[in-house]
Design a protein around this motif. Structure first.
Motif, PDB file in Angstrom:
ATOM      1  N   GLY A 400      45.567  37.623  24.135  1.00  0.00           N
ATOM      2  CA  GLY A 400      46.678  37.532  25.067  1.00  0.00           C
ATOM      3  C   GLY A 400      46.515  38.489  26.234  1.00  0.00           C
ATOM      4  O   GLY A 400      46.226  39.679  26.047  1.00  0.00           O
ATOM      5  N   THR A 401      46.684  37.998  27.459  1.00  0.00           N
ATOM      6  CA  THR A 401      46.584  38.852  28.645  1.00  0.00           C
ATOM      7  C   THR A 401      47.629  39.959  28.557  1.00  0.00           C
ATOM      8  O   THR A 401      48.833  39.676  28.491  1.00  0.00           O
ATOM      9  CB  THR A 401      46.810  38.022  29.916  1.00  0.00           C
ATOM     10  N   ALA A 502      49.389  39.923  40.919  1.00  0.00           N
ATOM     11  CA  ALA A 502      48.001  40.309  41.187  1.00  0.00           C
ATOM     12  C   ALA A 502      47.402  41.032  39.989  1.00  0.00           C
ATOM     13  O   ALA A 502      46.229  40.811  39.634  1.00  0.00           O
ATOM     14  CB  ALA A 502      47.935  41.186  42.430  1.00  0.00           C
ATOM     15  N   VAL A 503      48.189  41.890  39.327  1.00  0.00           N
ATOM     16  CA  VAL A 503      47.719  42.582  38.127  1.00  0.00           C
ATOM     17  C   VAL A 503      47.423  41.586  37.018  1.00  0.00           C
ATOM     18  O   VAL A 503      46.398  41.690  36.324  1.00  0.00           O
ATOM     19  CB  VAL A 503      48.759  43.626  37.665  1.00  0.00           C
ATOM     20  N   ALA A 504      48.301  40.595  36.836  1.00  0.00           N
ATOM     21  CA  ALA A 504      48.082  39.586  35.798  1.00  0.00           C
ATOM     22  C   ALA A 504      46.804  38.795  36.059  1.00  0.00           C
ATOM     23  O   ALA A 504      45.987  38.571  35.150  1.00  0.00           O
ATOM     24  CB  ALA A 504      49.284  38.649  35.722  1.00  0.00           C
ATOM     25  N   VAL A 505      46.605  38.372  37.304  1.00  0.00           N
ATOM     26  CA  VAL A 505      45.384  37.631  37.651  1.00  0.00           C
ATOM     27  C   VAL A 505      44.158  38.523  37.478  1.00  0.00           C
ATOM     28  O   VAL A 505      43.124  38.094  36.944  1.00  0.00           O
ATOM     29  CB  VAL A 505      45.470  37.091  39.089  1.00  0.00           C
ATOM     30  N   GLY A 506      44.274  39.779  37.916  1.00  0.00           N
ATOM     31  CA  GLY A 506      43.155  40.707  37.781  1.00  0.00           C
ATOM     32  C   GLY A 506      42.778  40.951  36.328  1.00  0.00           C
ATOM     33  O   GLY A 506      41.584  40.993  35.983  1.00  0.00           O
ATOM     34  N   MET A 507      43.783  41.092  35.471  1.00  0.00           N
ATOM     35  CA  MET A 507      43.501  41.279  34.044  1.00  0.00           C
ATOM     36  C   MET A 507      42.818  40.055  33.456  1.00  0.00           C
ATOM     37  O   MET A 507      41.908  40.172  32.626  1.00  0.00           O
ATOM     38  CB  MET A 507      44.782  41.578  33.276  1.00  0.00           C
ATOM     39  N   PHE A 508      43.247  38.879  33.862  1.00  0.00           N
ATOM     40  CA  PHE A 508      42.618  37.650  33.374  1.00  0.00           C
ATOM     41  C   PHE A 508      41.138  37.639  33.748  1.00  0.00           C
ATOM     42  O   PHE A 508      40.275  37.317  32.912  1.00  0.00           O
ATOM     43  CB  PHE A 508      43.338  36.437  33.951  1.00  0.00           C
ATOM     44  N   LEU A 509      40.823  37.985  34.980  1.00  0.00           N
ATOM     45  CA  LEU A 509      39.425  38.012  35.411  1.00  0.00           C
ATOM     46  C   LEU A 509      38.645  39.094  34.668  1.00  0.00           C
ATOM     47  O   LEU A 509      37.483  38.889  34.273  1.00  0.00           O
ATOM     48  CB  LEU A 509      39.356  38.232  36.921  1.00  0.00           C
TER      49      LEU A 509
END
Length: 535
Positions: A400-401, A502-509
């Motif tokens: 989980g992210t 942006a933090v959520a997308v960055g964590m996913f990457l």
């Protein structure tokens, strides 16, 4: 005398004014914002990205062309269904004797068999339908947020978060049952939200036209409720994949009836409880209990049609007579065998407990799901030689992210506070959906459990986060410096929303190598394993 009359008149007028001031405001119709071009564009874009992220590298993880992790149960069962198919309507049966008793209803494997019928017994065959369902989960999470909030922007927030959650990604890329129960659950929440809005509007129309007063003490009849009927169909599909669909039948059914009761009371029905019991509950039972039961039995049609199904002739061969359920001998043979099968599966699940000695290295309990502290390793290949003489590995976790899952408890507390203190009804359905997927497992905590049981929780968490982001975006002070930097104005609340996404997308990457199974150096793997329980 005149003075006392004037004083009495003043007291009466003051009393009337006070009573008017404390009287509840007139009920209002549900706010409806029409679907716009923005909705269409954002939904299509999110849907296309969801398809891409689910299908890219879909077949990379396998074991020399064979299934990995729990795919080894369901992919062969789906293949059994395909190769033993009687006809397109009945389908086939699951024999799969190498793995003992088949312990889940057949619909999930029937769906998987569609992919295997096209692409054969290959990774693409047993994963393609799961990937399609995984992309649809993202879209319907977005649509649920749109229906509850009546905001395309809140829906966009939900769509972005659903795209970048690791759990929703991984379950949509493997041939297991979780995504096949998850999609109908999210769709059932969406249709139930539609029913709640529709019945609200119907009662409001009756109130405006005076039909509530004319309809007697029980209130008006509300007509056939297609949205609730659709909810029952979808819950029946969920139940036909896994028995945990029962939890949503119970929770959504109770929510529907209590919401009807609240509306009848809100609109001044003289006897709201009796009105709900007489006017609403029978149709609710038909839609949310009877329809799922019929669809569940229908999903077993191939079992009844085949003479070689497991336990199909357990009455004739004496298996039932010597069992704990010998009373089943009073039933006709196929029905007795069917119930014997179900009781055998129930005993299997009830005995799969930690106290009974069952253990698994990736076992996790419900309270750990609230922070995604114990993911599951789906695929592992270590000791790979890569550039520079380094050792590399390929790992895929159901993970989980953190930017989403670590907000689970705070967002639940926020939603409860918004419901109780602000009367925000938008949060009710996601809260009930979360409770349906969490509380029953908490009550049965001794059972051996895994993190993929928590998959149905995350769409409701995402919708609640999106609602909170929508509220946050409307708050805060203007930031003139943002106009200088970006060319347009922004408030501090809007900036906080952008930063969070942006933090959520960055964590996913950042964590994507263990979601897709990219080859990475052992050093990078150690770097992203933040918690010891993740290993």
């Amino acid at each position: 005398m005149a003075t006392s009359l004037r004083v009495g008149s003043k007291i009466t007028s003051v009393s009337s004014a006070v009573s008017l001031a404390v009287k509840s405001p007139a009920p209002t119709a549900p706010v409806t914002v029409p679907w716009t071009r923005r909705d269409t564009i954002t939904t299509v874009v999110i849907g296309v990205i969801a398809l891409f992220t689910r299908f890219v590298g879909l077949t990379m993880a396998d074991s020399k062309g064979t299934p990995v992790f729990d795919e080894k149960h369901y992919a062969p069962q789906a293949w059994d269904i395909f190769v033993s198919s009687f006809n397109p309507v009945l389908g086939g049966i699951e024999s799969n004797p190498g793995y003992g008793l088949v312990v889940h209803p057949p619909l999930g494997k029937q769906l998987m068999a569609l992919g295997e019928a096209i692409y054969g017994y290959t990774p693409l065959g047993w994963r393609v339908v799961a990937a399609l369902f995984g992309a649809a989960v993202v879209v319907f999470t977005m649509l649920l947020a749109r229906r509850l909030s009546q905001s395309w922007l809140v829906a966009l927030f939900a769509g972005i978060l659903a795209l970048v959650d690791g759990v929703l990604l991984v379950i949509g890329r493997f041939g297991m049952l979780d995504v096949f129960i998850l999609l109908p659950i999210v769709m059932a929440a969406w249709t139930l939200a539609g029913d709640m809005r529709q019945v609200h509007q119907r009662l409001h129309d009756a109130y405006v036209t005076g039909r509530i007063a004319e309809s007697g003490p029980f209130g008006p009849r509300l007509g056939f409720r297609w949205w609730r009927f659709a909810t029952g169909v979808l819950l029946g599909l969920a139940l036909s994949v896994k028995w945990s669909g029962l939890y949503y039948i119970a929770f959504f059914g109770l929510l529907s009836s209590f919401y009807d009761l609240w509306l009848r009371r809100r609109y001044g029905v003289a006897k709201p409880v009796a009105g709900t019991l007489l006017r609403d509950v029978p149709s609710a039972l038909a839609s949310i209990v009877l329809i799922p039961a019929v669809l569940y039995v229908w999903s077993w049609r191939a079992w009844f049609a085949s003479e070689t199904s497991v336990y199909r002739h357990s009455l004739a061969d004496g298996t039932i007579e010597g069992s704990d359920w010998s009373w089943l001998t009073q039933l006709p043979e196929p029905i007795a065998g069917w119930f014997y099968y179900h009781f055998s599966v129930l005993r299997f699940h009830s005995e799969l407990t930690s106290s009974g000695g069952h253990s698994h290295p990736w076992d996790s309990k419900p309270w750990s799901w609230l922070v995604a502290s114990r993911p599951i390793l789906y695929y592992s290949s270590t000791g790979i030689d890569c550039a520079g003489g380094q050792e590399c590995r390929r790992m895929i976790y159901l993970f989980g992210t953190p930017a989403i899952w670590w907000l689970t408890v705070p967002i639940l507390l926020w939603a409860i506070w918004m419901w109780i203190s602000r009367g925000d009804r938008r949060v009710i359905l996601p809260l009930i959906g979360f409770a349906a997927g969490f509380l029953p497992w908490l009550a049965a905590f001794d059972r051996q459990m895994y993190f993929f049981y928590a998959a149905p929780l995350v769409p409701f968490t995402i919708v609640l986060i999106a609602l909170a982001l929508g509220n946050l975006a409307q708050r805060g002070k203007p930031l003139p410096q943002m106009r200088k930097l970006a060319g347009y104005g922004m408030t501090s609340g809007q900036l906080a929303v952008v930063v969070y996404l942006a933090v959520a997308v960055g964590m996913f990457l950042y964590f994507s190598p263990i979601l897709y199974g990219f080859v990475i150096p052992d050093g990078y793997y150690s770097q992203i394993m933040w918690l010891p329980s993740w290993r």
